[in-house]
Design a protein around this motif. Structure first.
Motif, mmCIF file in Angstrom:
data_model
loop_
_atom_site.group_PDB
_atom_site.id
_atom_site.type_symbol
_atom_site.label_atom_id
_atom_site.label_comp_id
_atom_site.label_asym_id
_atom_site.label_seq_id
_atom_site.Cartn_x
_atom_site.Cartn_y
_atom_site.Cartn_z
ATOM 1 N N GLU A 377 0.722 -1.112 -0.327
ATOM 2 C CA GLU A 377 0.204 0.274 0.216
ATOM 3 C C GLU A 377 0.574 1.455 0.108
ATOM 4 O OE1 GLU A 377 -3.062 0.108 2.815
ATOM 5 O OE2 GLU A 377 -4.126 -1.358 1.837
ATOM 6 N N GLY A 378 2.529 1.105 0.300
ATOM 7 C CA GLY A 378 2.727 2.082 -0.234
ATOM 8 C C GLY A 378 3.981 2.007 1.673
ATOM 9 N N TYR A 379 5.293 2.870 1.857
ATOM 10 C CA TYR A 379 6.502 2.836 2.290
ATOM 11 C C TYR A 379 6.258 4.551 3.020
ATOM 12 C CZ TYR A 379 8.442 5.191 -1.448
ATOM 13 O OH TYR A 379 9.042 5.473 -2.522
ATOM 14 N N THR A 380 7.325 4.114 4.269
ATOM 15 C CA THR A 380 7.916 5.858 4.378
ATOM 16 C C THR A 380 9.561 5.457 4.204
ATOM 17 O OG1 THR A 380 7.888 4.816 6.881
ATOM 18 C CG2 THR A 380 5.457 5.918 6.073
ATOM 19 N N ILE A 381 9.737 7.048 3.735
ATOM 20 C CA ILE A 381 11.008 7.058 4.304
ATOM 21 C C ILE A 381 11.773 8.373 4.298
ATOM 22 C CG2 ILE A 381 11.589 6.890 1.427
ATOM 23 C CD1 ILE A 381 14.038 5.532 1.571
ATOM 24 N N PRO A 382 13.038 8.110 5.326
ATOM 25 C CA PRO A 382 13.234 9.502 5.088
ATOM 26 C C PRO A 382 14.030 10.579 4.249
ATOM 27 C CG PRO A 382 14.014 8.419 6.771
ATOM 28 C CD PRO A 382 13.620 7.399 6.141
ATOM 29 N N VAL A 383 13.439 11.566 3.264
ATOM 30 C CA VAL A 383 14.151 12.603 2.744
ATOM 31 C C VAL A 383 14.450 13.101 2.607
ATOM 32 C CG1 VAL A 383 13.456 13.115 0.338
ATOM 33 C CG2 VAL A 383 12.100 11.326 0.702
ATOM 34 N N ARG A 384 15.554 14.184 2.684
ATOM 35 C CA ARG A 384 16.313 15.056 3.252
ATOM 36 C C ARG A 384 15.166 16.137 2.140
ATOM 37 N NH1 ARG A 384 21.186 12.932 1.868
ATOM 38 N NH2 ARG A 384 21.352 13.059 0.084
ATOM 39 N N GLU A 385 14.436 17.015 3.049
ATOM 40 C CA GLU A 385 13.617 18.328 2.500
ATOM 41 C C GLU A 385 14.100 19.123 3.133
ATOM 42 O OE1 GLU A 385 10.627 19.943 -0.335
ATOM 43 O OE2 GLU A 385 11.741 17.691 -0.479
ATOM 44 N N GLU A 386 14.127 20.134 3.183
ATOM 45 C CA GLU A 386 14.822 21.070 4.100
ATOM 46 C C GLU A 386 13.495 22.214 3.765
ATOM 47 O OE1 GLU A 386 18.118 25.012 4.810
ATOM 48 O OE2 GLU A 386 18.758 22.731 5.121
ATOM 49 N N LYS A 387 12.859 22.913 4.817
ATOM 50 C CA LYS A 387 12.531 24.069 4.854
ATOM 51 C C LYS A 387 12.376 24.572 6.322
ATOM 52 C CE LYS A 387 8.051 25.858 3.881
ATOM 53 N NZ LYS A 387 6.423 25.776 2.766
#
Length: 536
Positions: A377-387
């Motif tokens: 159904e899906g997955y989670t993964i830490p992504v570099r996304e700075e804000k």
């Protein structure tokens, strides 16, 4: 293949929870509540999973929450049963033998495991009892199958009282062959842990010798410090003992009581995550699916350095013959997890895959099901996304109870802060060595609405002088709202070491987001079998 239940059944399966305290009573209740399951998170704490950084989510009031969940979940399910005229999601109707169960097994929430394995002679008693300096270690029962070895330990102090929580060095227990080569890895048992007993679960490698040796080199005990409420004094209780032991296990029968099926089913998500199923193992105490996870170059360039620590799969299992529909939501709040979970990262350094194993409890996934349909159904993964957002503490208003002075939005997540305070927060092991005040920390209070996962994010605060302050996130999301978002009503961000003299303005950054991806389209039928040896 169309999903078995209707939309309403699927929603009930998503929203009803986990396994709770008494093993005998709970399973009977859950079987009558349409397969409701209550299980804890990976780190052994019933409602907490720690990230490798300092920014982990914490939940308090465990005992009260457990009662609320159990009672609330039961009322919710009975209400659904009374009103629904559609076929419901049936729990597994598996009758277990009526045999006496030792106290340490019952207290360790292993009653059903014991009843499945004992009639097959897959429970051994090594009769380990070691006394050193008055501290006693006992190992009375070991549960064995071809997939896992479960060791239950009991510890007591010189006064003869059971030590409620002791942390022997887990890495000092080894499962090897006769030459000392490791043949098993420690895994996470996601179910509740006993207050008086500890359990260590090891997953066996693919090649298992007929005899394995369990060797313990336990010496250092971390006993919880004693806090005197009258004087406010804390007494350290750590001590050193010699709890060395060894016993062997004959694995011949356990190896015969299993069915192994190699697999070669591979799928790559649109973002570049490759899932490769390698094996399905059936034992009397659970069905285990082995998988390899790897990333293509593009996705690898986007993810955080420790992506494998917090990567999780979300999937469901369909079994037509028993009308089962089981959702496994990784580490999402109140989501069901597999009974045993292995996350082997040993090959990552050499460019190899992350190895995952999920072992499903027979109480929720029938071990003798001929047809098991797996749907990713899906997955989670830490992504570099700075804000980042600029914070000005002077904007907080005191003439109203709620006034948002900080608003942070990123990738569908929204965090609002309406209050702050300075608290004497204990020094963190992740506190950076900089010119920061180590006694007090700034605490931002507010709420958060999340579309992404909650563990694995990375935060930092930077003041006007360029000094960085580590940030710890404390809170726990509730049930999802109508948009599928999780809400944390009492969210805190602790800016470690930031105090009044550091000013009222700083920049708050989230640099890594544990993103949730749902844009997948893959399902596969798992291997069947011709016969199961433990049923003969």
């Amino acid at each position: 293949m169309k999903p078995i239940p209707n939309d309403e059944d699927r929603l009930w399966e998503q929203h009803l929870f986990r396994e709770e305290p008494d093993a005998d009573f709970t399973l009977e209740v859950m079987r009558k509540l349409e397969g409701v399951s209550m299980e804890n998170a990976e780190d052994g704490n019933p409602f907490t999973k720690k990230a490798p950084k300092s920014h982990w989510m914490r939940r308090t009031g465990i005992a009260a929450a457990a009662v609320v969940i159990l009672v609330g979940g039961a009322w919710f399910a009975f209400d659904h049963t009374a009103k629904s005229k559609q076929p419901t999601v049936n729990a597994v109707n598996q009758r277990l033998p009526d045999i006496p169960v030792p106290e340490e097994i019952r207290s360790g929430y292993l009653t059903d495991d014991y009843k499945r394995l004992k009639p097959l002679d897959l429970v051994i008693n090594p009769n380990i009892q070691i006394v050193d300096q008055g501290y006693t270690l006992k190992i009375s029962d070991v549960l064995v199958d071809r997939s896992q070895i479960i060791i239950i330990t009991e510890q007591s102090n010189p006064e003869g009282s059971t030590i409620p929580v002791v942390y022997p060095e887990a890495g000092r227990i080894h499962v090897t062959d006769e030459k000392g080569n490791r043949v098993a890895s420690m895994v996470v048992d996601t179910r509740l842990s006993s207050w008086n007993y500890q359990r260590f679960v090891f997953q066996l490698n693919d090649d298992i010798p007929d005899h394995v040796f369990v060797r313990g080199e336990l010496s250092y005990l971390k006993i919880p410090d004693y806090y005197n409420v009258n004087t406010g004094e804390i007494t350290a209780s750590n001590t050193t003992v010699d709890w060395s032991f060894q016993f062997n296990i004959d694995m011949t029968k356990a190896k015969l009581m299993a069915v192994e099926a190699p697999m070669n089913n591979t799928y790559t998500t649109p973002e570049g995550l490759k899932l490769d199923m390698t094996q399905l193992v059936r034992t009397p105490n659970g069905t285990r699916l082995d998988m390899n996870i790897s990333l293509d170059d593009q996705l690898r360039a986007k993810v955080g350095e420790n992506w494998a620590d917090d990567m999780d799969l979300m999937y469901h299992i369909e079994i037509p013959e028993t009308n089962e529909y089981r959702i496994f939501n990784g580490s999402r709040p109140n989501g069901r997890q597999a009974k045993f979970r292995l996350r082997d990262m040993s090959g990552l350094m050499d460019g190899g895959p992350l190895k995952l194993s999920e072992t499903w409890d027979p109480a929720f996934v029938t071990v003798d099901a001929k047809k098991i349909h797996f749907v990713l159904e899906g997955y989670t993964i830490p992504v570099r996304e700075e804000k980042s957002v600029e914070v000005n503490l002077d904007k907080r208003r005191k003439d109203t109870n709620f006034y948002t002075f900080v608003e942070f939005e990123q990738l569908g997540d929204k965090i609002l802060f309406d209050d702050f305070d300075y608290k004497p927060v204990p020094e963190s092991s992740n506190l950076q060595k900089s010119n920061v005040n180590k006694g007090y920390s700034l605490v931002l209070n507010g709420t958060g609405t999340f579309r992404n996962a909650f563990v694995g994010d990375s935060w930092v605060a930077v003041d006007s002088e360029g000094t960085e302050y580590p940030v710890e996130v404390v809170g726990y999301p509730d049930q999802p709202n109508s948009n599928g978002e999780y809400v944390a009503d009492k969210l805190k961000l602790i800016i470690r070491g930031f105090y009044k003299e550091d000013g009222t303005k700083f920049t708050l950054k989230r640099t890594v987001v544990n993103r949730e991806y749902r844009g997948v389209n893959w399902e596969v039928d798992l291997p069947s079998y011709t016969s199961l040896p433990w049923q003969k």
